[in-house]
Design a protein around this motif. Structure first.
Motif, PDB file in Angstrom:
ATOM      1  N   LEU A   1       0.856  -1.191   0.000  1.00 26.16           N
ATOM      2  CA  LEU A   1       0.000   0.000   0.000  1.00 26.16           C
ATOM      3  C   LEU A   1       0.886   1.234   0.000  1.00 26.16           C
ATOM      4  O   LEU A   1       1.686   1.445   0.915  1.00 26.16           O
ATOM      5  CB  LEU A   1      -0.912  -0.023   1.243  1.00 26.16           C
ATOM      6  N   SER A   2       0.788   2.015  -1.063  1.00 26.09           N
ATOM      7  CA  SER A   2       1.640   3.202  -1.217  1.00 26.09           C
ATOM      8  C   SER A   2       0.796   4.366  -1.696  1.00 26.09           C
ATOM      9  O   SER A   2       1.224   5.128  -2.563  1.00 26.09           O
ATOM     10  CB  SER A   2       2.741   2.926  -2.249  1.00 26.09           C
ATOM     11  N   TYR A   3      -0.398   4.496  -1.164  1.00 27.64           N
ATOM     12  CA  TYR A   3      -1.303   5.503  -1.706  1.00 27.64           C
ATOM     13  C   TYR A   3      -1.227   6.864  -1.007  1.00 27.64           C
ATOM     14  O   TYR A   3      -2.066   7.738  -1.228  1.00 27.64           O
ATOM     15  CB  TYR A   3      -2.747   4.991  -1.724  1.00 27.64           C
ATOM     16  N   GLY A   4      -0.218   7.033  -0.165  1.00 30.47           N
ATOM     17  CA  GLY A   4       0.097   8.357   0.335  1.00 30.47           C
ATOM     18  C   GLY A   4      -0.924   9.009   1.241  1.00 30.47           C
ATOM     19  O   GLY A   4      -1.611   8.348   2.016  1.00 30.47           O
ATOM     20  N   ALA A   5      -0.974  10.326   1.158  1.00 29.54           N
ATOM     21  CA  ALA A   5      -1.793  11.106   2.082  1.00 29.54           C
ATOM     22  C   ALA A   5      -2.655  12.070   1.285  1.00 29.54           C
ATOM     23  O   ALA A   5      -2.175  13.120   0.863  1.00 29.54           O
ATOM     24  CB  ALA A   5      -0.893  11.861   3.055  1.00 29.54           C
ATOM     25  N   GLU A   6      -3.918  11.719   1.085  1.00 32.88           N
ATOM     26  CA  GLU A   6      -4.757  12.549   0.229  1.00 32.88           C
ATOM     27  C   GLU A   6      -5.574  13.556   1.022  1.00 32.88           C
ATOM     28  O   GLU A   6      -6.288  14.373   0.446  1.00 32.88           O
ATOM     29  CB  GLU A   6      -5.707  11.658  -0.559  1.00 32.88           C
ATOM     30  N   GLY A   7      -5.486  13.505   2.339  1.00 32.93           N
ATOM     31  CA  GLY A   7      -6.240  14.452   3.161  1.00 32.93           C
ATOM     32  C   GLY A   7      -5.295  15.465   3.773  1.00 32.93           C
ATOM     33  O   GLY A   7      -4.100  15.490   3.477  1.00 32.93           O
ATOM     34  N   ASN A   8      -5.838  16.314   4.614  1.00 30.98           N
ATOM     35  CA  ASN A   8      -4.990  17.280   5.291  1.00 30.98           C
ATOM     36  C   ASN A   8      -5.443  17.472   6.733  1.00 30.98           C
ATOM     37  O   ASN A   8      -6.610  17.266   7.068  1.00 30.98           O
ATOM     38  CB  ASN A   8      -5.018  18.633   4.565  1.00 30.98           C
ATOM     39  N   ARG A   9      -4.500  17.887   7.568  1.00 31.84           N
ATOM     40  CA  ARG A   9      -4.842  18.190   8.955  1.00 31.84           C
ATOM     41  C   ARG A   9      -5.653  19.475   8.953  1.00 31.84           C
ATOM     42  O   ARG A   9      -5.362  20.398   8.184  1.00 31.84           O
ATOM     43  CB  ARG A   9      -3.571  18.390   9.774  1.00 31.84           C
ATOM     44  N   SER A  10      -6.638  19.530   9.818  1.00 24.96           N
ATOM     45  CA  SER A  10      -7.393  20.786   9.876  1.00 24.96           C
ATOM     46  C   SER A  10      -6.920  21.587  11.080  1.00 24.96           C
ATOM     47  O   SER A  10      -6.397  21.046  12.045  1.00 24.96           O
ATOM     48  CB  SER A  10      -8.887  20.514   9.950  1.00 24.96           C
ATOM     49  N   MET A  11      -7.109  22.922  10.986  1.00 25.91           N
ATOM     50  CA  MET A  11      -6.672  23.793  12.075  1.00 25.91           C
ATOM     51  C   MET A  11      -7.549  23.571  13.309  1.00 25.91           C
ATOM     52  O   MET A  11      -7.102  23.763  14.435  1.00 25.91           O
ATOM     53  CB  MET A  11      -6.768  25.256  11.650  1.00 25.91           C
ATOM     54  N   GLY A  12      -8.810  23.210  13.044  1.00 22.26           N
ATOM     55  CA  GLY A  12      -9.728  22.994  14.167  1.00 22.26           C
ATOM     56  C   GLY A  12     -10.129  24.296  14.840  1.00 22.26           C
ATOM     57  O   GLY A  12     -10.283  24.341  16.063  1.00 22.26           O
ATOM     58  N   VAL A  13     -10.283  25.359  14.046  1.00 22.92           N
ATOM     59  CA  VAL A  13     -10.700  26.642  14.629  1.00 22.92           C
ATOM     60  C   VAL A  13     -12.001  27.116  13.987  1.00 22.92           C
ATOM     61  O   VAL A  13     -12.300  26.751  12.846  1.00 22.92           O
ATOM     62  CB  VAL A  13      -9.608  27.734  14.462  1.00 22.92           C
ATOM     63  N   PRO A  14     -12.761  27.936  14.708  1.00 25.00           N
ATOM     64  CA  PRO A  14     -13.994  28.479  14.128  1.00 25.00           C
ATOM     65  C   PRO A  14     -13.667  29.301  12.884  1.00 25.00           C
ATOM     66  O   PRO A  14     -12.648  29.993  12.836  1.00 25.00           O
ATOM     67  CB  PRO A  14     -14.550  29.392  15.232  1.00 25.00           C
ATOM     68  N   GLY A  15     -14.559  29.211  11.900  1.00 23.69           N
ATOM     69  CA  GLY A  15     -14.365  29.996  10.680  1.00 23.69           C
ATOM     70  C   GLY A  15     -13.552  29.265   9.632  1.00 23.69           C
ATOM     71  O   GLY A  15     -13.344  29.781   8.527  1.00 23.69           O
ATOM     72  N   GLU A  16     -13.120  28.065   9.956  1.00 27.66           N
ATOM     73  CA  GLU A  16     -12.273  27.327   9.005  1.00 27.66           C
ATOM     74  C   GLU A  16     -13.029  27.000   7.720  1.00 27.66           C
ATOM     75  O   GLU A  16     -12.426  26.809   6.664  1.00 27.66           O
ATOM     76  CB  GLU A  16     -11.784  26.033   9.667  1.00 27.66           C
ATOM     77  N   GLY A  17     -14.375  26.944   7.822  1.00 23.61           N
ATOM     78  CA  GLY A  17     -15.181  26.618   6.646  1.00 23.61           C
ATOM     79  C   GLY A  17     -15.579  27.812   5.805  1.00 23.61           C
ATOM     80  O   GLY A  17     -16.294  27.672   4.814  1.00 23.61           O
ATOM     81  N   LEU A  18     -15.128  29.013   6.157  1.00 19.03           N
ATOM     82  CA  LEU A  18     -15.511  30.215   5.424  1.00 19.03           C
ATOM     83  C   LEU A  18     -14.927  30.241   4.022  1.00 19.03           C
ATOM     84  O   LEU A  18     -13.877  29.644   3.761  1.00 19.03           O
ATOM     85  CB  LEU A  18     -14.999  31.468   6.157  1.00 19.03           C
ATOM     86  N   ALA A  19     -15.587  30.977   3.134  1.00 20.79           N
ATOM     87  CA  ALA A  19     -15.026  31.216   1.810  1.00 20.79           C
ATOM     88  C   ALA A  19     -13.729  31.987   2.007  1.00 20.79           C
ATOM     89  O   ALA A  19     -13.666  32.910   2.811  1.00 20.79           O
ATOM     90  CB  ALA A  19     -16.002  32.038   0.982  1.00 20.79           C
ATOM     91  N   GLY A  20     -12.717  31.587   1.285  1.00 26.34           N
ATOM     92  CA  GLY A  20     -11.430  32.264   1.412  1.00 26.34           C
ATOM     93  C   GLY A  20     -10.431  31.486   2.252  1.00 26.34           C
ATOM     94  O   GLY A  20      -9.278  31.895   2.383  1.00 26.34           O
TER      95      GLY A  20
END
Lengths: 145, 496
Positions: free
Chosen positions: B135-154
């Motif tokens: 299995l060599s399929y790497g890392a397709e996701g990312n760590r999230s900051m886990g802060v409010p507003g992370e889902g905002l446009a921009g």
């Protein structure tokens, strides 16, 4: 297996390959002794102006993963270690080379990148050691267990 | 008998072919299914065709003279992060594609693109068809900051932003809004610097690279003139490497702005640092503190864009406009260091600082995802638990690359890591820790399954058609290639 030269790609940080223009008589060749990761001595010859990476590729020397970026100063896999006497004769290191050398595993004060070292007669008989890569440390651990 | 004895001793002796031929003469049905023959052709499959997949394949093929390797890749195109991660202005780093191409064209290697392992075919089915699965399929996701507003446009992850300018089909619709003056990047590794450099590079430089056309056009219209690269620790802990820092320092049309106070005590710390960290820190100090000479003064005066590191700051909230939709700023918590050197930890002080910005990019790490409930997965570290590439509590299952060690390191790091896994696999084949006694049909059975399920795989020579089309489209605009941006079009070209 095709040699990397046939497949193409950049040959040096200068963007062109250094092909000397004088005849390739055997007395023009420079002898290099490589010590591979198993401690074996492998003797090869190159023409003045060839880089040590050129020698490894031209002579099909079997060093795992050597020269991944094909001599464009974008990796540190052609890392070689020299004796003090030889190291002094190798000339100045550019910032560019030093920047990539800094990433090499097992960096020493007499380390250089093979793609930046050009052969000359004054280097005839030089010894270059191929350092262990990370995994080799594991190998030696296994043997002692 | 003497000939056999001689050839048996040295397995790399070319006359081994003779031994095999003799065996075939005496045992003509040896390769038929159902006949137990102690040295069956080992069949290995690899999931993922990035550097990890290819370097694992390369090493397997080199060290074992009989193994057949099949590489499965979800996209129609190979090479993973070499294609979608390496910055467009770093073409030399992509030279490794040449060695991967050699590997793909090896007589004992096959590439199967457009096959989604986990959806089109299961890991269990691969395990049945092959002696070993890597299995060599790497890392397709990312760590999230886990802060409010992370889902905002921009607000974007660096993974998505990089995927966008590098033409990853899943990032095509990102359409980041670059109509603001300041961008804030969280994280100070090489990916963060790549993003900063792409945001601020002169268009004349970018337009000659393989950056995608839509990204190039967006950057032409971009209003961004200032990029802050934020980290929660100090200058001595910065995660980028010197080559990338030097590229920022030398970026035409730009000047740096740093906070002098961030560098208190750094000069004193220099003497104890190992050479690589010392050189990096010296360059940082010079950039931040040196009084420029006349020529440099002039250059800075003419620079229209600025960039800078901000240290001792950790994101605490992304701030929205009055309507609550768009990013207008980021609230940063002020930290201080406990301890020093690599092990120093950032501790909150309670103070905060607000920075006005319209674009926030979090570059705090990629992250692997589990592929199948039957495969062990460490959710805390987001890697597959393993010992030297052998998946724990499993047989015939291996892993290499970021999936094995976590998502850090350059291509050479992954190369060594993959060689390591290949070595473990070959050891297991030779010690019989891996059962090679039954014949495995490998791609035959998998291809049949895929066909039943209506999945059409893309071969390496199909990829070469895509490659050729991309390169000729690029030629028209002076670029090395114009990447095809959708899976549909990739497949369409593959089928011509």
């Amino acid at each position: 297996m095709l040699s990397r030269r046939e497949v193409g790609g950049g040959r040096s940080s200068l963007g062109f390959s250094l092909i000397p223009s004088f005849p390739q008589g055997s007395n023009n060749k420079v002898t290099v002794h490589f010590i591979n990761r198993d401690g074996d001595k492998i003797t090869a010859k190159g023409a003045p102006g060839d880089t040590l990476l050129d020698v490894v590729l031209n002579e099909d020397l079997d060093f795992d993963g050597f020269g991944a970026c094909e001599g464009t100063l974008a990796c540190s896999t052609c890392h070689l270690i020299f004796e003090d006497e030889v190291f002094k004769k190798l000339g100045p290191v550019t910032d560019e080379e030093m920047d990539m050398l800094d990433l090499a595993y097992g960096l020493t004060d007499t380390s250089r990148l093979g793609c930046q070292i050009c052969l000359s007669k004054s280097l005839d008989g030089m010894v270059a050691r191929v350092p262990e890569s990370v995994t080799d440390i594991r190998q030696s651990k296994d043997e002692s267990a | 008998f003497l000939v056999r004895l001689k050839t048996m001793k040295n397995t790399t002796d070319p006359s081994l072919g003779l031994y095999t031929r003799l065996n075939k003469a005496f045992f003509p049905f040896a390769d038929s299914p159902g006949v137990r023959f102690s040295s069956c052709t080992p069949k290995v499959c690899i999931v993922g065709s990035g550097p990890a997949g290819f370097y694992t394949a390369q090493h397997l093929l080199k060290t074992h003279q009989n193994v057949h390797v099949d590489i499965y890749e979800r996209l129609p195109v190979p090479f993973g992060l070499v294609r979608f991660g390496v910055a467009p202005d770093h073409p030399e780093v992509k030279n490794v594609i040449n060695t991967f191409t050699q590997t793909a064209k090896h007589s004992r290697c096959r590439f199967y693109g457009n096959v989604n392992v986990g959806k089109d075919v299961s890991v269990g089915e691969l395990k049945q068809a092959y002696h070993a699965v890597v299995l060599s399929y790497g890392a397709e996701g990312n760590r999230s900051m886990g802060v409010p507003g992370e889902g905002l446009a921009g607000v974007y992850s660096a993974k998505d932003f990089v995927g966008w300018y590098n033409g990853h089909p899943s990032c095509r619709e990102l359409n980041p809004d670059l109509n603001c003056e300041t961008a804030v990047i969280l994280g100070q590794g090489n990916v963060a610097l790549d993003v900063a450099r792409v945001l601020l590079s002169p268009i004349d430089i970018l337009k000659k690279t393989d950056i995608t056309q839509p990204a190039l056009e967006a950057l032409v219209r971009s209003q961004i003139r200032r990029v802050l690269i934020v980290g929660r620790r100090g200058p001595v802990q910065v995660a980028c490497t010197i080559k990338e820092l030097r590229e920022m320092v030398n970026l035409p049309g730009t000047k740096s702005e740093m906070v002098e106070a961030d560098f208190d005590g750094v000069t004193e710390a220099l003497k104890d640092l190992p050479r690589p960290r010392k050189r990096l820190t010296e360059l940082l100090l010079k950039t931040a503190l040196d009084t420029p000479g006349d020529k440099e003064q002039q250059r800075r005066h003419q620079a229209s864009r600025t960039w800078g590191f901000r240290f001792f700051r950790s994101p605490s909230e992304v701030l929205a406009d009055a309507d609550g939709n768009k990013t207008v700023g980021i609230r940063l918590a002020v930290t201080r260091l406990e301890g020093s050197g690599e092990g120093a930890r950032a501790v909150l002080t309670g103070e905060v600082e607000d920075v006005t910005c319209g674009l926030v990019i979090s570059s705090i790490g990629y992250k692997s995802h589990p592929i199948d409930p039957s495969v062990p997965f460490d959710t805390r570290r987001a890697v597959i638990p393993n010992t030297m590439g052998r998946v724990k509590q499993a047989t015939g299952l291996y892993c290499s690359g970021w999936l094995k060690t976590g998502p850090t390191g350059v291509i050479a790091t992954t190369m060594n890591n993959s060689f390591d896994t290949a070595r473990s696999l070959v050891e297991d084949m030779e010690s019989e820790a891996l059962d090679l006694s039954s014949v495995k049909t490998g791609s035959e059975v998998i291809s049949a399954l895929l066909e039943e399920r209506g999945v059409k795989s893309v071969s390496f020579s199909d990829w070469e058609k895509i490659d050729s089309v991309e390169m000729s489209r690029g030629e028209a605009s002076g670029k090395p290639r114009e990447k095809i941006l959708t899976v549909e079009e990739m497949i369409q070209v593959a089928r011509t």
